[in-house]
Write an enzyme that holds these catalytic residues in place. Sequence first.
Site, PDB file in Angstrom:
ATOM      1  N   ARG A 209     -49.230  -6.341 -55.965  1.00 43.52           N
ATOM      2  CA  ARG A 209     -49.428  -6.621 -54.529  1.00 43.52           C
ATOM      3  C   ARG A 209     -48.474  -7.671 -53.970  1.00 43.52           C
ATOM      4  O   ARG A 209     -48.807  -8.404 -53.040  1.00 43.52           O
ATOM      5  CB  ARG A 209     -50.875  -7.057 -54.235  1.00 43.52           C
ATOM      6  CG  ARG A 209     -51.901  -6.049 -54.602  1.00 43.52           C
ATOM      7  CD  ARG A 209     -51.787  -4.736 -53.805  1.00 43.52           C
ATOM      8  NE  ARG A 209     -52.717  -3.781 -54.348  1.00 43.52           N
ATOM      9  CZ  ARG A 209     -52.375  -2.881 -55.300  1.00 43.52           C
ATOM     10  NH1 ARG A 209     -51.144  -2.783 -55.746  1.00 43.52           N
ATOM     11  NH2 ARG A 209     -53.276  -2.056 -55.785  1.00 43.52           N
TER      12      ARG A 209
ATOM     13  N   SER B 232     -59.594  -3.870 -49.603  1.00 43.99           N
ATOM     14  CA  SER B 232     -60.203  -4.778 -50.593  1.00 43.99           C
ATOM     15  C   SER B 232     -59.926  -6.209 -50.162  1.00 43.99           C
ATOM     16  O   SER B 232     -58.776  -6.559 -49.894  1.00 43.99           O
ATOM     17  CB  SER B 232     -59.565  -4.569 -51.966  1.00 43.99           C
ATOM     18  OG  SER B 232     -59.717  -3.229 -52.344  1.00 43.99           O
TER      19      SER B 232
ATOM     20  N   GLU C  90     -56.723 -10.811 -50.836  1.00 44.52           N
ATOM     21  CA  GLU C  90     -55.578  -9.892 -50.809  1.00 44.52           C
ATOM     22  C   GLU C  90     -54.910  -9.825 -49.432  1.00 44.52           C
ATOM     23  O   GLU C  90     -53.687  -9.921 -49.337  1.00 44.52           O
ATOM     24  CB  GLU C  90     -56.000  -8.487 -51.267  1.00 44.52           C
ATOM     25  CG  GLU C  90     -54.797  -7.558 -51.337  1.00 44.52           C
ATOM     26  CD  GLU C  90     -55.101  -6.207 -51.947  1.00 44.52           C
ATOM     27  OE1 GLU C  90     -55.752  -6.163 -53.000  1.00 44.52           O
ATOM     28  OE2 GLU C  90     -54.668  -5.201 -51.366  1.00 44.52           O
TER      29      GLU C  90
HETATM   30  C1  FAD Z   1     -59.526   0.956 -45.524  1.00 42.33           C
HETATM   31  C2  FAD Z   1     -58.351   0.328 -46.233  1.00 42.33           C
HETATM   32  C3  FAD Z   1     -57.985   0.782 -47.497  1.00 42.33           C
HETATM   33  C4  FAD Z   1     -56.900   0.221 -48.159  1.00 42.33           C
HETATM   34  N1  FAD Z   1     -56.579   0.687 -49.399  1.00 42.33           N
HETATM   35  C5  FAD Z   1     -55.541   0.139 -50.047  1.00 42.33           C
HETATM   36  C6  FAD Z   1     -55.182   0.609 -51.360  1.00 42.33           C
HETATM   37  O1  FAD Z   1     -55.776   1.522 -51.906  1.00 42.33           O
HETATM   38  N2  FAD Z   1     -54.116   0.014 -51.978  1.00 42.33           N
HETATM   39  C7  FAD Z   1     -53.403  -0.995 -51.386  1.00 42.33           C
HETATM   40  O2  FAD Z   1     -52.454  -1.491 -51.989  1.00 42.33           O
HETATM   41  N3  FAD Z   1     -53.717  -1.451 -50.158  1.00 42.33           N
HETATM   42  C8  FAD Z   1     -54.756  -0.923 -49.473  1.00 42.33           C
HETATM   43  N4  FAD Z   1     -55.083  -1.378 -48.236  1.00 42.33           N
HETATM   44  C9  FAD Z   1     -54.333  -2.503 -47.662  1.00 42.33           C
HETATM   45  C10 FAD Z   1     -53.121  -2.100 -46.802  1.00 42.33           C
HETATM   46  O3  FAD Z   1     -53.318  -0.816 -46.210  1.00 42.33           O
HETATM   47  C11 FAD Z   1     -51.830  -2.108 -47.603  1.00 42.33           C
HETATM   48  O4  FAD Z   1     -51.559  -3.378 -48.141  1.00 42.33           O
HETATM   49  C12 FAD Z   1     -50.637  -1.676 -46.750  1.00 42.33           C
HETATM   50  O5  FAD Z   1     -49.534  -1.498 -47.583  1.00 42.33           O
HETATM   51  C13 FAD Z   1     -50.275  -2.701 -45.662  1.00 42.33           C
HETATM   52  O6  FAD Z   1     -49.352  -2.092 -44.780  1.00 42.33           O
HETATM   53  P1  FAD Z   1     -49.306  -2.467 -43.227  1.00 42.33           P
HETATM   54  O7  FAD Z   1     -48.218  -1.691 -42.599  1.00 42.33           O
HETATM   55  O8  FAD Z   1     -50.635  -2.336 -42.609  1.00 42.33           O
HETATM   56  O9  FAD Z   1     -48.869  -3.982 -43.302  1.00 42.33           O
HETATM   57  P2  FAD Z   1     -49.350  -5.194 -42.410  1.00 42.33           P
HETATM   58  O10 FAD Z   1     -50.765  -5.502 -42.719  1.00 42.33           O
HETATM   59  O11 FAD Z   1     -49.020  -4.953 -40.988  1.00 42.33           O
HETATM   60  O12 FAD Z   1     -48.424  -6.337 -42.976  1.00 42.33           O
HETATM   61  C14 FAD Z   1     -48.499  -6.732 -44.345  1.00 42.33           C
HETATM   62  C15 FAD Z   1     -47.247  -7.568 -44.652  1.00 42.33           C
HETATM   63  O13 FAD Z   1     -46.128  -6.696 -44.631  1.00 42.33           O
HETATM   64  C16 FAD Z   1     -45.090  -7.275 -43.840  1.00 42.33           C
HETATM   65  N5  FAD Z   1     -44.275  -6.203 -43.277  1.00 42.33           N
HETATM   66  C17 FAD Z   1     -44.683  -5.090 -42.637  1.00 42.33           C
HETATM   67  N6  FAD Z   1     -43.610  -4.338 -42.292  1.00 42.33           N
HETATM   68  C18 FAD Z   1     -42.511  -5.012 -42.703  1.00 42.33           C
HETATM   69  C19 FAD Z   1     -41.100  -4.783 -42.633  1.00 42.33           C
HETATM   70  N7  FAD Z   1     -40.601  -3.709 -42.068  1.00 42.33           N
HETATM   71  N8  FAD Z   1     -40.277  -5.715 -43.165  1.00 42.33           N
HETATM   72  C20 FAD Z   1     -40.766  -6.834 -43.761  1.00 42.33           C
HETATM   73  N9  FAD Z   1     -42.073  -7.111 -43.845  1.00 42.33           N
HETATM   74  C21 FAD Z   1     -42.938  -6.215 -43.327  1.00 42.33           C
HETATM   75  C22 FAD Z   1     -45.825  -8.056 -42.760  1.00 42.33           C
HETATM   76  O14 FAD Z   1     -44.986  -9.048 -42.194  1.00 42.33           O
HETATM   77  C23 FAD Z   1     -46.971  -8.648 -43.571  1.00 42.33           C
HETATM   78  O15 FAD Z   1     -46.542  -9.825 -44.185  1.00 42.33           O
HETATM   79  C24 FAD Z   1     -56.157  -0.824 -47.543  1.00 42.33           C
HETATM   80  C25 FAD Z   1     -56.514  -1.267 -46.266  1.00 42.33           C
HETATM   81  C26 FAD Z   1     -57.596  -0.697 -45.611  1.00 42.33           C
HETATM   82  C27 FAD Z   1     -57.953  -1.181 -44.235  1.00 42.33           C
END
Ligand code: FAD
Length: 302
Positions: A176, A226, A296
């Site tokens: 992560r 999570s 997380e």
């Molecule tokens: C219902 C649910 C289920 C989930 N299941 C999982 C799972 O099974 N496994 C898992 O790993 N995660 C899971 N997640 C968590 C989440 O979806 C992941 O961590 C996902 O990868 C985050 O992506 P995001 O675009 O929403 O990032 P954001 O939450 O918008 O941002 C996360 C980080 O990424 C950075 N970021 C985003 N885009 C860029 C870019 N282009 N350049 C540089 N930095 C950037 C942001 O600045 C921030 O620091 C879940 C979440 C939910 C709500």
Amino acid sequence: MIYSNLIEYLESVRCRYLLNEPLKKHTTMKVGGPADIYVEARSAEVLVGILSIAKKEDIPIFLIGNGSNLLVSDYGFRGIIVKLEGDFSKIYIKSDDVISCGPGAKLIDLCKFALENSLSGLEFAYGIPGSCGGAVYMNAGAYGGEIKNVIKKVECINYDSKKKIMLRDDCKFEYRKSLFSSEKIIITNVEFTLHKSRFETIKEKMDAIMAKRVSKQPLDFPSAGSMFKRPKGYYVGPMIEKCGLKGFSIGGAKVSEKHAGFVVNKGNATCKDVLDLVKKIKSDVKSKFGVNLEMEPLFLSS
Ligand SMILES: Cc1cc2nc3c(=O)[nH]c(=O)nc-3n(C[C@H](O)[C@H](O)[C@H](O)COP(=O)(O)OP(=O)(O)OC[C@H]3O[C@@H](n4cnc5c(N)ncnc54)[C@H](O)[C@@H]3O)c2cc1C
């Protein structure tokens, strides 16, 4: 006004922006106060324009993906929130088994695109509600798979607008986290190496993974997934359950009854409610099991 040059620039390039935009609208947890300015950058030129004004005027910038791993303070963010859209959401076949994907594309759309092209390797990610950029940043993973295993290369730009290409090993992927978590670099494109397989086989895997998610996760409530990283050798949900916290709530934040590893927003939760609940869970788990839980989702405040 601190943002007048930026606003003048955004209007000149017809870039959509919103002032005092509540970030609860842009996070899956549905908490978070206003950002001074929320900008949708649709091309590399506009992104570079925004970065150079922010640098010159010393304005903090934060990149938001789909907001599915973010907990934003009730006070919001004093600076610019940048969301990558338009050109940054394109997905296409680069060569036989390589997909090129913009960071703003939804991971779910990327998985469906891979399926349509009978390319296997991303099935594990089906249902993770993030963007491609957020998934690389977090090294998202599930059901035995991790984004790092399918990365070929990542194109990025730093806050001085210098471009860089990183191969998988340069990205320092860990559980992560990645190099992007510790250095201020913006992911601008990602290439994934997959492998040819049968459409039906890939679809079966994706459907099975989605069914598992739907049966185990509280998808009918806002959450950030999570709430805690998985400590080696322990399962978070059962520990929280054994502390008697399943269904326990503080304000609008509640430990999910369906999966105790999730904190859900049952209505009008504030960020403070969520953080107070996280503190209580950590303290009870530490007393009962001697395990230190680590949150997380990332916490954003100014
Ligand atoms: C219902 C649910 C289920 C989930 N299941 C999982 C799972 O099974 N496994 C898992 O790993 N995660 C899971 N997640 C968590 C989440 O979806 C992941 O961590 C996902 O990868 C985050 O992506 P995001 O675009 O929403 O990032 P954001 O939450 O918008 O941002 C996360 C980080 O990424 C950075 N970021 C985003 N885009 C860029 C870019 N282009 N350049 C540089 N930095 C950037 C942001 O600045 C921030 O620091 C879940 C979440 C939910 C709500």
